[in-house]
Each structure stands twice: as C-alpha cells, then as structure tokens.
Design a protein around this motif. Structure first.
Motif, PDB file in Angstrom:
ATOM      1  N   UNK A 291       0.876  -1.171   0.000  1.00 26.24           N
ATOM      2  CA  UNK A 291       0.000   0.000   0.000  1.00 26.24           C
ATOM      3  C   UNK A 291       0.913   1.220   0.000  1.00 26.24           C
ATOM      4  N   UNK A 292       1.260   1.719  -1.182  1.00 31.28           N
ATOM      5  CA  UNK A 292       2.175   2.849  -1.277  1.00 31.28           C
ATOM      6  C   UNK A 292       3.544   2.469  -0.740  1.00 31.28           C
ATOM      7  N   UNK A 293       4.010   3.203   0.281  1.00 30.51           N
ATOM      8  CA  UNK A 293       5.316   2.932   0.885  1.00 30.51           C
ATOM      9  C   UNK A 293       5.280   1.807   1.913  1.00 30.51           C
ATOM     10  N   UNK A 294       4.108   1.348   2.258  1.00 30.00           N
ATOM     11  CA  UNK A 294       3.977   0.279   3.250  1.00 30.00           C
ATOM     12  C   UNK A 294       3.979  -1.068   2.525  1.00 30.00           C
ATOM     13  N   UNK A 295       4.869  -1.943   2.965  1.00 28.66           N
ATOM     14  CA  UNK A 295       4.956  -3.280   2.376  1.00 28.66           C
ATOM     15  C   UNK A 295       5.070  -4.281   3.514  1.00 28.66           C
ATOM     16  N   UNK A 296       4.252  -5.317   3.453  1.00 33.52           N
ATOM     17  CA  UNK A 296       4.262  -6.374   4.461  1.00 33.52           C
ATOM     18  C   UNK A 296       4.545  -7.686   3.759  1.00 33.52           C
ATOM     19  N   UNK A 297       5.547  -8.405   4.248  1.00 33.82           N
ATOM     20  CA  UNK A 297       5.872  -9.718   3.695  1.00 33.82           C
ATOM     21  C   UNK A 297       5.344 -10.791   4.638  1.00 33.82           C
ATOM     22  N   UNK A 298       4.799 -11.861   4.063  1.00 38.05           N
ATOM     23  CA  UNK A 298       4.183 -12.933   4.847  1.00 38.05           C
ATOM     24  C   UNK A 298       4.864 -14.252   4.498  1.00 38.05           C
ATOM     25  N   UNK A 299       5.260 -14.980   5.521  1.00 32.92           N
ATOM     26  CA  UNK A 299       5.881 -16.283   5.312  1.00 32.92           C
ATOM     27  C   UNK A 299       5.207 -17.329   6.191  1.00 32.92           C
ATOM     28  N   UNK A 300       5.029 -18.502   5.639  1.00 35.51           N
ATOM     29  CA  UNK A 300       4.567 -19.652   6.418  1.00 35.51           C
ATOM     30  C   UNK A 300       5.683 -20.697   6.489  1.00 35.51           C
ATOM     31  N   UNK A 301       6.919 -20.239   6.301  1.00 33.65           N
ATOM     32  CA  UNK A 301       8.086 -21.115   6.360  1.00 33.65           C
ATOM     33  C   UNK A 301       8.044 -22.183   5.266  1.00 33.65           C
ATOM     34  N   UNK A 302       7.384 -21.845   4.161  1.00 32.38           N
ATOM     35  CA  UNK A 302       7.282 -22.775   3.050  1.00 32.38           C
ATOM     36  C   UNK A 302       6.257 -23.877   3.267  1.00 32.38           C
ATOM     37  N   UNK A 303       5.520 -23.815   4.369  1.00 32.69           N
ATOM     38  CA  UNK A 303       4.587 -24.896   4.726  1.00 32.69           C
ATOM     39  C   UNK A 303       3.225 -24.760   4.050  1.00 32.69           C
ATOM     40  N   UNK A 304       2.734 -23.509   3.884  1.00 34.84           N
ATOM     41  CA  UNK A 304       1.376 -23.360   3.361  1.00 34.84           C
ATOM     42  C   UNK A 304       1.222 -22.070   2.562  1.00 34.84           C
ATOM     43  N   UNK A 305       1.540 -22.110   1.271  1.00 34.49           N
ATOM     44  CA  UNK A 305       1.338 -20.923   0.428  1.00 34.49           C
ATOM     45  C   UNK A 305      -0.117 -20.438   0.438  1.00 34.49           C
ATOM     46  N   UNK A 306      -1.058 -21.357   0.628  1.00 32.19           N
ATOM     47  CA  UNK A 306      -2.472 -20.961   0.666  1.00 32.19           C
ATOM     48  C   UNK A 306      -2.755 -20.075   1.876  1.00 32.19           C
ATOM     49  N   UNK A 307      -2.169 -20.399   3.024  1.00 30.46           N
ATOM     50  CA  UNK A 307      -2.344 -19.563   4.218  1.00 30.46           C
ATOM     51  C   UNK A 307      -1.732 -18.187   3.981  1.00 30.46           C
ATOM     52  N   UNK A 308      -0.549 -18.140   3.375  1.00 27.38           N
ATOM     53  CA  UNK A 308       0.082 -16.856   3.066  1.00 27.38           C
ATOM     54  C   UNK A 308      -0.818 -16.028   2.151  1.00 27.38           C
ATOM     55  N   UNK A 309      -1.423 -16.691   1.171  1.00 25.86           N
ATOM     56  CA  UNK A 309      -2.329 -16.000   0.245  1.00 25.86           C
ATOM     57  C   UNK A 309      -3.533 -15.426   0.991  1.00 25.86           C
ATOM     58  N   UNK A 310      -4.134 -16.212   1.873  1.00 26.12           N
ATOM     59  CA  UNK A 310      -5.304 -15.742   2.633  1.00 26.12           C
ATOM     60  C   UNK A 310      -4.933 -14.588   3.563  1.00 26.12           C
ATOM     61  N   UNK A 311      -3.772 -14.678   4.190  1.00 25.18           N
ATOM     62  CA  UNK A 311      -3.320 -13.570   5.042  1.00 25.18           C
ATOM     63  C   UNK A 311      -3.084 -12.307   4.214  1.00 25.18           C
ATOM     64  N   UNK A 312      -2.498 -12.489   3.034  1.00 27.50           N
ATOM     65  CA  UNK A 312      -2.286 -11.340   2.148  1.00 27.50           C
ATOM     66  C   UNK A 312      -3.619 -10.682   1.812  1.00 27.50           C
TER      67      UNK A 312
END
Length: 193
Positions: free
Chosen positions: A125-146
């Motif tokens: 969101x503009x200058x704000x960037x948040x990275x989400x990791x599930x330690x490679x365990x669940x890309x679907x969870x990362x997607x939902x959190x995003x």
C-alpha cells in the motif's frame, strides 16, 4: 513447537542481478511475482523457449532480458540471486549446486530443501509493504493472510506515512527523543478499538 527462523529482508532488485532459469508457467509465476513488487528489477530469464506472457512482460519491462538458450554455468557470473524453475530436476539441482559454490542465494521452485529463500505473500500500500511467510509450509495460508491485510489496511495509509516522514524531519533532539515523539504519535495505531 516449530518456529519460523527465516529472516525477512526487502531487496532493491533494481540494484541486483537476478537470474531465472526456466521459461514456462513457473518461470512466469516467479517473474510476475518479482515484477509486482519490483517493476524495475534487473532479471535475465534463460530458457530454450518462453511462455508467451513472459515475452509480453519483457516487452513491457526494459530491465528484463530474455536469453533463448539452455542453462550454462557461466550464466551465474555477476549474479546476486538465482531462481531455477525448469521441469528438469537435474538442471534445477545443477543450478543450485553451482550457485552454492559461488555463494549466491538460490531458490529451486517447489523444492524447499534446495532454497535459501522463499518468495512469500506480499501486501503493498504505497510505501507500506508487508511480507508474509509460512516457512514454506502453506502458500495458501500466506495468500489468505495477504488478502486479509489488503482488505484491512486502509488505502490512505501512505498519506499517513508521508506525513509522519515530514514531521520526523522537523524533530529536534537526540535519537531517543525522536523515537519517543514518534511513538506518542503512532500509539493510536496500536490502540484502535
């Protein structure tokens, strides 16, 4: 309990040289992901042939270079980061082994044991960037959190960041005084009801 020990960093990919080995669907996914966050990333994609959409991305991003060839170890020269995503596991493993010998960070698609880093979920969101990791365990969870963060973070957060940056420039005193004043102003972000 297992804990995520990955260290998140934000790379300036326009200052680095990235190599993607593989021009198919996964290569398209990796290139698209990089360009979404870093539209001026310096990336060379190497493959015997390319997905049509990779060619379109290269046409629209002058910092993308396509090399129609099979991978050769000399292609690792002057690189900082490598992604291998061919449909040939032997080629991917060779890329990994050669990259490790050169101290290059490497990601072999869908092979966590051959990854020095993962490409996680990202919210911008503009200058704000948040990275989400599930330690490679669940890309679907990362997607939902995003998706969740994209929905709950207000669109005008960038205005707040810009205003706070301007205010920060006016502050006098030592580092501790400045931190204290910025913490007072931003406390309401933590105490929302």
């Amino acid at each position: 309990m297992e804990q995520n020990e990955l260290y998140p960093i934000f790379l300036k990919l326009h200052n680095l040289n990235v190599l993607i080995v593989g021009g198919g669907n996964v290569g398209l996914e990796k290139l698209s992901f990089l360009l979404k966050s870093s539209p001026n990333a310096n990336v060379e994609v190497v493959a015997p042939d390319f997905h049509l959409e990779i060619k379109v991305l290269a046409e629209n991003h002058p910092s993308i270079k396509l090399t129609e060839a099979k991978f050769k170890k000399k292609m690792l020269k002057k690189r900082h980061m490598v992604i291998a995503c061919t449909d040939d596991l032997e080629v991917n493993k060779r890329v990994y082994d050669l990259a490790r010998k050169r101290y290059l960070i490497c990601n072999i698609a869908d092979t966590p044991d051959l990854c020095d880093y993962y490409l996680g979920g990202i919210v911008t969101k503009g200058n704000v960037k948040i990275a989400i990791s599930t330690n490679g365990k669940s890309p679907t969870t990362a997607k939902r959190l995003r998706e969740f963060f994209e929905e709950v973070i207000p669109e005008d957060i960038n205005s707040m960041v810009e205003n706070l940056n301007e205010y920060r420039k006016t502050l006098k005193g030592d580092f501790e005084d400045k931190v204290k004043k910025m913490n007072e102003i931003t406390a309401s972000l933590r105490n929302r009801e």
